[in-house]
Write a protein that holds these residues in place. Structure first.
Motif, PDB file in Angstrom:
ATOM      1  N   GLU A  56      14.758  -3.537   7.415  1.00  0.00           N
ATOM      2  CA  GLU A  56      13.834  -4.418   8.129  1.00  0.00           C
ATOM      3  C   GLU A  56      12.501  -3.718   8.380  1.00  0.00           C
ATOM      4  O   GLU A  56      11.436  -4.325   8.268  1.00  0.00           O
ATOM      5  CB  GLU A  56      14.450  -4.881   9.446  1.00  0.00           C
ATOM      6  N   LYS A  57      12.560  -2.435   8.733  1.00  0.00           N
ATOM      7  CA  LYS A  57      11.323  -1.684   8.957  1.00  0.00           C
ATOM      8  C   LYS A  57      10.518  -1.568   7.667  1.00  0.00           C
ATOM      9  O   LYS A  57       9.296  -1.706   7.666  1.00  0.00           O
ATOM     10  CB  LYS A  57      11.648  -0.297   9.514  1.00  0.00           C
ATOM     11  N   LYS A  58      11.219  -1.326   6.569  1.00  0.00           N
ATOM     12  CA  LYS A  58      10.565  -1.223   5.262  1.00  0.00           C
ATOM     13  C   LYS A  58       9.921  -2.568   4.890  1.00  0.00           C
ATOM     14  O   LYS A  58       8.793  -2.609   4.387  1.00  0.00           O
ATOM     15  CB  LYS A  58      11.610  -0.799   4.221  1.00  0.00           C
ATOM     16  N   LEU A  59      10.624  -3.652   5.178  1.00  0.00           N
ATOM     17  CA  LEU A  59      10.088  -4.988   4.908  1.00  0.00           C
ATOM     18  C   LEU A  59       8.860  -5.258   5.776  1.00  0.00           C
ATOM     19  O   LEU A  59       7.858  -5.800   5.299  1.00  0.00           O
ATOM     20  CB  LEU A  59      11.159  -6.058   5.136  1.00  0.00           C
ATOM     21  N   GLU A  60       8.922  -4.875   7.040  1.00  0.00           N
ATOM     22  CA  GLU A  60       7.776  -5.067   7.931  1.00  0.00           C
ATOM     23  C   GLU A  60       6.556  -4.298   7.421  1.00  0.00           C
ATOM     24  O   GLU A  60       5.438  -4.823   7.405  1.00  0.00           O
ATOM     25  CB  GLU A  60       8.125  -4.614   9.349  1.00  0.00           C
ATOM     26  N   VAL A  74       7.319 -10.908  17.498  1.00  0.00           N
ATOM     27  CA  VAL A  74       8.472 -10.954  18.381  1.00  0.00           C
ATOM     28  C   VAL A  74       9.743 -10.636  17.605  1.00  0.00           C
ATOM     29  O   VAL A  74      10.660 -10.009  18.123  1.00  0.00           O
ATOM     30  CB  VAL A  74       8.580 -12.342  19.062  1.00  0.00           C
ATOM     31  N   LEU A  75       9.791 -11.033  16.352  1.00  0.00           N
ATOM     32  CA  LEU A  75      10.963 -10.756  15.530  1.00  0.00           C
ATOM     33  C   LEU A  75      11.208  -9.265  15.358  1.00  0.00           C
ATOM     34  O   LEU A  75      12.337  -8.827  15.192  1.00  0.00           O
ATOM     35  CB  LEU A  75      10.806 -11.381  14.137  1.00  0.00           C
ATOM     36  N   PHE A  76      10.145  -8.474  15.396  1.00  0.00           N
ATOM     37  CA  PHE A  76      10.277  -7.050  15.146  1.00  0.00           C
ATOM     38  C   PHE A  76      10.381  -6.232  16.435  1.00  0.00           C
ATOM     39  O   PHE A  76      10.417  -5.013  16.385  1.00  0.00           O
ATOM     40  CB  PHE A  76       9.097  -6.556  14.297  1.00  0.00           C
ATOM     41  N   LYS A  77      10.423  -6.873  17.586  1.00  0.00           N
ATOM     42  CA  LYS A  77      10.520  -6.156  18.849  1.00  0.00           C
ATOM     43  C   LYS A  77      11.928  -5.616  19.067  1.00  0.00           C
ATOM     44  O   LYS A  77      12.111  -4.638  19.752  1.00  0.00           O
ATOM     45  CB  LYS A  77      10.139  -7.059  20.033  1.00  0.00           C
ATOM     46  N   LYS A 134       7.607  -8.310  -2.826  1.00  0.00           N
ATOM     47  CA  LYS A 134       8.743  -7.616  -3.446  1.00  0.00           C
ATOM     48  C   LYS A 134       8.282  -6.325  -4.118  1.00  0.00           C
ATOM     49  O   LYS A 134       8.941  -5.283  -4.000  1.00  0.00           O
ATOM     50  CB  LYS A 134       9.426  -8.534  -4.456  1.00  0.00           C
ATOM     51  N   GLU A 135       7.154  -6.369  -4.826  1.00  0.00           N
ATOM     52  CA  GLU A 135       6.627  -5.177  -5.494  1.00  0.00           C
ATOM     53  C   GLU A 135       6.293  -4.089  -4.476  1.00  0.00           C
ATOM     54  O   GLU A 135       6.630  -2.918  -4.668  1.00  0.00           O
ATOM     55  CB  GLU A 135       5.374  -5.525  -6.303  1.00  0.00           C
ATOM     56  N   ILE A 136       5.637  -4.485  -3.395  1.00  0.00           N
ATOM     57  CA  ILE A 136       5.282  -3.506  -2.347  1.00  0.00           C
ATOM     58  C   ILE A 136       6.572  -2.942  -1.737  1.00  0.00           C
ATOM     59  O   ILE A 136       6.701  -1.730  -1.545  1.00  0.00           O
ATOM     60  CB  ILE A 136       4.409  -4.154  -1.262  1.00  0.00           C
ATOM     61  N   PHE A 137       7.517  -3.808  -1.436  1.00  0.00           N
ATOM     62  CA  PHE A 137       8.779  -3.403  -0.822  1.00  0.00           C
ATOM     63  C   PHE A 137       9.530  -2.401  -1.711  1.00  0.00           C
ATOM     64  O   PHE A 137      10.021  -1.389  -1.231  1.00  0.00           O
ATOM     65  CB  PHE A 137       9.662  -4.638  -0.571  1.00  0.00           C
ATOM     66  N   GLU A 138       9.579  -2.683  -2.994  1.00  0.00           N
ATOM     67  CA  GLU A 138      10.306  -1.810  -3.924  1.00  0.00           C
ATOM     68  C   GLU A 138       9.594  -0.477  -4.115  1.00  0.00           C
ATOM     69  O   GLU A 138      10.231   0.527  -4.457  1.00  0.00           O
ATOM     70  CB  GLU A 138      10.526  -2.509  -5.252  1.00  0.00           C
ATOM     71  N   ASN A 139       8.290  -0.427  -3.915  1.00  0.00           N
ATOM     72  CA  ASN A 139       7.530   0.801  -4.082  1.00  0.00           C
ATOM     73  C   ASN A 139       7.426   1.630  -2.793  1.00  0.00           C
ATOM     74  O   ASN A 139       6.906   2.731  -2.829  1.00  0.00           O
ATOM     75  CB  ASN A 139       6.134   0.513  -4.627  1.00  0.00           C
ATOM     76  N   GLU A 140       7.882   1.053  -1.660  1.00  0.00           N
ATOM     77  CA  GLU A 140       7.869   1.805  -0.395  1.00  0.00           C
ATOM     78  C   GLU A 140       8.840   2.966  -0.500  1.00  0.00           C
ATOM     79  O   GLU A 140       9.922   2.827  -1.041  1.00  0.00           O
ATOM     80  CB  GLU A 140       8.278   0.902   0.787  1.00  0.00           C
ATOM     81  N   ARG A 141       8.469   4.063   0.057  1.00  0.00           N
ATOM     82  CA  ARG A 141       9.362   5.228   0.030  1.00  0.00           C
ATOM     83  C   ARG A 141       9.973   5.478   1.361  1.00  0.00           C
ATOM     84  O   ARG A 141       9.640   5.308   2.375  1.00  0.00           O
ATOM     85  CB  ARG A 141       8.577   6.449  -0.429  1.00  0.00           C
TER      86      ARG A 141
END
Length: 185
Positions: free
Chosen positions: A123-127, A113-116, A178-185
């Motif tokens: 926020e999208k990158k974090l999701e 619901v938070l992402f609706k 955090k590692e995944i978030f920082e490596n997202e492109r």
């Protein structure tokens, strides 16, 4: 009135101190029990039992000095009584690794619901990063940050050995996120 003054007054058996303690923390305790869906009359019973247990601990010499505030001590007693009540009512159930998936599905429904709403890029990158976590990490982080469970409640719910294990697991999960978030492109 200070906690030490109340403690000393309770040691003498003066009911005025007990009444003061009871009234001072009643509203906060009832508010605390709302998080668990406990009816007000049942919450009052639990609170009264916690007050009596605190009073008994003083009378028997189990509590002679304070390492925390009286409120913290009282709520600690009350919290375990709340868990016992919920367990007895079968509202708080223990789960093992085989039940993580069913718990995660229930939490996912609430969490999504938070992402609706419209999300910004961060926020999208974090999701996206969050969705790449394993089921155990997702479950712990959702319980801790979204559903406001504390480490002791998560120990009870997920049957970890101690709150230190939960805190350590949460730290590892956050680090991995955090590692995944920082490596997202």
């Amino acid at each position: 009135m200070t906690d030490n003054a109340i403690l000393e007054g309770l040691k003498t058996g003066d009911n005025a101190y007990l009444k003061h303690l009871y009234l001072e923390h009643k509203a906060a305790f009832l508010n605390f029990t709302k998080n668990y869906g406990i009816a007000k009359n049942n919450a009052l019973d639990i609170y009264q039992d916690a007050i009596l247990a605190l009073s008994e601990n003083i009378a028997t010499g189990k509590l002679t000095s304070l390492n925390s505030s009286l409120k913290t001590y009282l709520f600690s007693i009350g919290k375990y009584m709340v868990f016992d009540y919920l367990r007895a009512k079968n509202k708080l159930r223990h789960i093992d690794d085989n039940h993580f998936n069913s718990l995660a599905l229930k939490i996912d429904f609430d969490f999504d619901v938070l992402f609706k709403k419209e999300s910004n890029q961060t926020e999208k990158k974090l999701e996206l990063a969050f969705n790449k976590l394993g089921i155990k990490c997702k479950t712990i982080l959702k319980l801790f940050y979204y559903q406001n469970y504390n480490a002791e409640e998560i120990v009870e719910l997920l049957e970890y050995k101690s709150k230190d294990v939960v805190k350590s697991q949460k730290y590892r999960c956050l680090k991995h996120l955090k590692e995944i978030f920082e490596n997202e492109r």
